[in-house]
Scaffold this motif. Sequence first.
Motif, PDB file in Angstrom:
ATOM      1  N   ASN A  78      59.726 -14.711  -9.787  1.00 45.82           N
ATOM      2  CA  ASN A  78      59.155 -15.894  -9.882  1.00 45.82           C
ATOM      3  C   ASN A  78      58.452 -16.636  -7.988  1.00 45.82           C
ATOM      4  O   ASN A  78      59.095 -17.700  -8.360  1.00 45.82           O
ATOM      5  CB  ASN A  78      60.568 -16.943 -10.400  1.00 45.82           C
ATOM      6  N   PRO A  79      58.018 -15.617  -7.729  1.00 49.33           N
ATOM      7  CA  PRO A  79      57.076 -16.078  -6.494  1.00 49.33           C
ATOM      8  C   PRO A  79      56.527 -17.445  -6.619  1.00 49.33           C
ATOM      9  O   PRO A  79      55.309 -17.089  -7.472  1.00 49.33           O
ATOM     10  CB  PRO A  79      57.030 -15.031  -5.354  1.00 49.33           C
ATOM     11  N   GLN A  80      56.713 -18.294  -6.029  1.00 49.88           N
ATOM     12  CA  GLN A  80      55.480 -19.150  -5.891  1.00 49.88           C
ATOM     13  C   GLN A  80      54.420 -18.445  -4.544  1.00 49.88           C
ATOM     14  O   GLN A  80      54.660 -17.944  -3.793  1.00 49.88           O
ATOM     15  CB  GLN A  80      56.500 -20.898  -5.220  1.00 49.88           C
ATOM     16  N   LYS A  81      53.453 -19.373  -5.042  1.00 51.07           N
ATOM     17  CA  LYS A  81      52.068 -18.838  -4.281  1.00 51.07           C
ATOM     18  C   LYS A  81      52.531 -18.558  -3.100  1.00 51.07           C
ATOM     19  O   LYS A  81      52.357 -17.416  -1.985  1.00 51.07           O
ATOM     20  CB  LYS A  81      51.003 -19.597  -4.695  1.00 51.07           C
ATOM     21  N   PRO A  82      52.850 -19.241  -2.112  1.00 54.33           N
ATOM     22  CA  PRO A  82      52.704 -19.175  -0.743  1.00 54.33           C
ATOM     23  C   PRO A  82      53.639 -18.377  -0.316  1.00 54.33           C
ATOM     24  O   PRO A  82      53.077 -17.916   0.610  1.00 54.33           O
ATOM     25  CB  PRO A  82      54.064 -21.302  -0.310  1.00 54.33           C
ATOM     26  N   VAL A  83      54.708 -18.129  -0.924  1.00 55.78           N
ATOM     27  CA  VAL A  83      56.004 -17.488  -0.922  1.00 55.78           C
ATOM     28  C   VAL A  83      54.964 -15.675  -1.123  1.00 55.78           C
ATOM     29  O   VAL A  83      55.457 -14.894  -0.481  1.00 55.78           O
ATOM     30  CB  VAL A  83      57.557 -16.574  -1.336  1.00 55.78           C
ATOM     31  N   THR A  84      53.979 -15.621  -2.374  1.00 60.15           N
ATOM     32  CA  THR A  84      53.808 -14.222  -3.028  1.00 60.15           C
ATOM     33  C   THR A  84      52.331 -13.912  -2.146  1.00 60.15           C
ATOM     34  O   THR A  84      52.524 -12.969  -1.055  1.00 60.15           O
ATOM     35  CB  THR A  84      52.612 -14.535  -3.760  1.00 60.15           C
ATOM     36  N   ASP A  85      51.683 -14.990  -1.382  1.00 57.81           N
ATOM     37  CA  ASP A  85      50.674 -14.585   0.307  1.00 57.81           C
ATOM     38  C   ASP A  85      51.610 -14.679   0.938  1.00 57.81           C
ATOM     39  O   ASP A  85      50.965 -13.639   2.023  1.00 57.81           O
ATOM     40  CB  ASP A  85      50.330 -16.148   0.571  1.00 57.81           C
ATOM     41  N   LEU A  86      52.851 -14.503   1.809  1.00 56.84           N
ATOM     42  CA  LEU A  86      53.616 -14.195   2.564  1.00 56.84           C
ATOM     43  C   LEU A  86      53.829 -13.064   2.646  1.00 56.84           C
ATOM     44  O   LEU A  86      53.595 -11.836   3.246  1.00 56.84           O
ATOM     45  CB  LEU A  86      54.155 -15.146   3.445  1.00 56.84           C
ATOM     46  N   LEU A  87      54.288 -12.520   1.153  1.00 57.63           N
ATOM     47  CA  LEU A  87      55.075 -10.747   0.915  1.00 57.63           C
ATOM     48  C   LEU A  87      53.917 -10.306   1.065  1.00 57.63           C
ATOM     49  O   LEU A  87      53.276  -9.074   1.534  1.00 57.63           O
ATOM     50  CB  LEU A  87      55.354 -10.712   0.042  1.00 57.63           C
ATOM     51  N   LYS A  88      52.597 -10.696   0.475  1.00 53.55           N
ATOM     52  CA  LYS A  88      51.696 -10.223   0.544  1.00 53.55           C
ATOM     53  C   LYS A  88      49.928  -9.245   2.025  1.00 53.55           C
ATOM     54  O   LYS A  88      50.317  -8.600   2.597  1.00 53.55           O
ATOM     55  CB  LYS A  88      49.947 -10.240  -0.024  1.00 53.55           C
ATOM     56  N   LEU A  89      50.580 -10.512   2.853  1.00 51.52           N
ATOM     57  CA  LEU A  89      50.420 -10.785   4.766  1.00 51.52           C
ATOM     58  C   LEU A  89      51.057 -10.291   5.107  1.00 51.52           C
ATOM     59  O   LEU A  89      50.305  -8.882   5.745  1.00 51.52           O
ATOM     60  CB  LEU A  89      50.053 -12.312   4.977  1.00 51.52           C
ATOM     61  N   THR A  90      52.262  -9.547   5.272  1.00 51.78           N
ATOM     62  CA  THR A  90      53.184  -9.418   5.713  1.00 51.78           C
ATOM     63  C   THR A  90      52.957  -7.136   5.318  1.00 51.78           C
ATOM     64  O   THR A  90      54.042  -6.938   5.701  1.00 51.78           O
ATOM     65  CB  THR A  90      54.752  -9.786   6.533  1.00 51.78           C
ATOM     66  N   ARG A  91      52.752  -7.323   4.337  1.00 53.82           N
ATOM     67  CA  ARG A  91      52.585  -6.168   3.594  1.00 53.82           C
ATOM     68  C   ARG A  91      54.180  -5.802   2.880  1.00 53.82           C
ATOM     69  O   ARG A  91      54.430  -4.540   3.010  1.00 53.82           O
ATOM     70  CB  ARG A  91      52.247  -4.833   3.945  1.00 53.82           C
ATOM     71  N   MET A  92      55.201  -6.813   2.843  1.00 58.89           N
ATOM     72  CA  MET A  92      56.433  -6.447   1.922  1.00 58.89           C
ATOM     73  C   MET A  92      56.501  -6.203   0.439  1.00 58.89           C
ATOM     74  O   MET A  92      56.956  -6.415   0.041  1.00 58.89           O
ATOM     75  CB  MET A  92      57.071  -7.626   2.539  1.00 58.89           C
ATOM     76  N   ASP A  93      55.140  -7.158  -0.431  1.00 64.33           N
ATOM     77  CA  ASP A  93      55.018  -6.710  -1.871  1.00 64.33           C
ATOM     78  C   ASP A  93      55.148  -5.108  -1.728  1.00 64.33           C
ATOM     79  O   ASP A  93      55.249  -4.776  -2.989  1.00 64.33           O
ATOM     80  CB  ASP A  93      53.523  -7.117  -1.414  1.00 64.33           C
ATOM     81  N   LYS A  94      54.748  -4.287  -0.649  1.00 61.73           N
ATOM     82  CA  LYS A  94      54.654  -2.915  -0.773  1.00 61.73           C
ATOM     83  C   LYS A  94      56.321  -2.263  -1.106  1.00 61.73           C
ATOM     84  O   LYS A  94      56.459  -1.486  -1.972  1.00 61.73           O
ATOM     85  CB  LYS A  94      53.539  -2.126   0.074  1.00 61.73           C
TER      86      LYS A  94
END
Length: 110
Positions: A78-94
């Motif tokens: 349940n990450p909010q959009k700013p958190v999701t964006d940060l995870l994607k920007l830093t590639r931690m979403d991988k």
Amino acid sequence: MQFDIIEKGQYTIVQVNEGRFDAKLAPAFREQLEQIKGNIRTHLVLDLGEVRFMDSSGLGAVMGAYKMLRNTKISIVNPQKPVTDLLKLTRMDKLILSHPTVEEALAPTA
């Protein structure tokens, strides 16, 4: 309370009950994980549903959990959009997958 810890089968769910995951909260998060790391089950689920802002300190705390718990699967829910964006920007979403709900994070993968 800043965190709720829920044990559910083979999962440990840590709910972050703050709107900001920043330099003020990150040390308490690290300390909390240090206290429970021996009892964390095979899958750690970080519920960030209430976190509307995360800075590099919060990101570092999550990355620290990832490194500390090398043999434990970690998911963010349940990450909010700013958190999701940060995870994607830093590639931690991988490295750490996100799910919209706790139930989806706990669902067995095919």
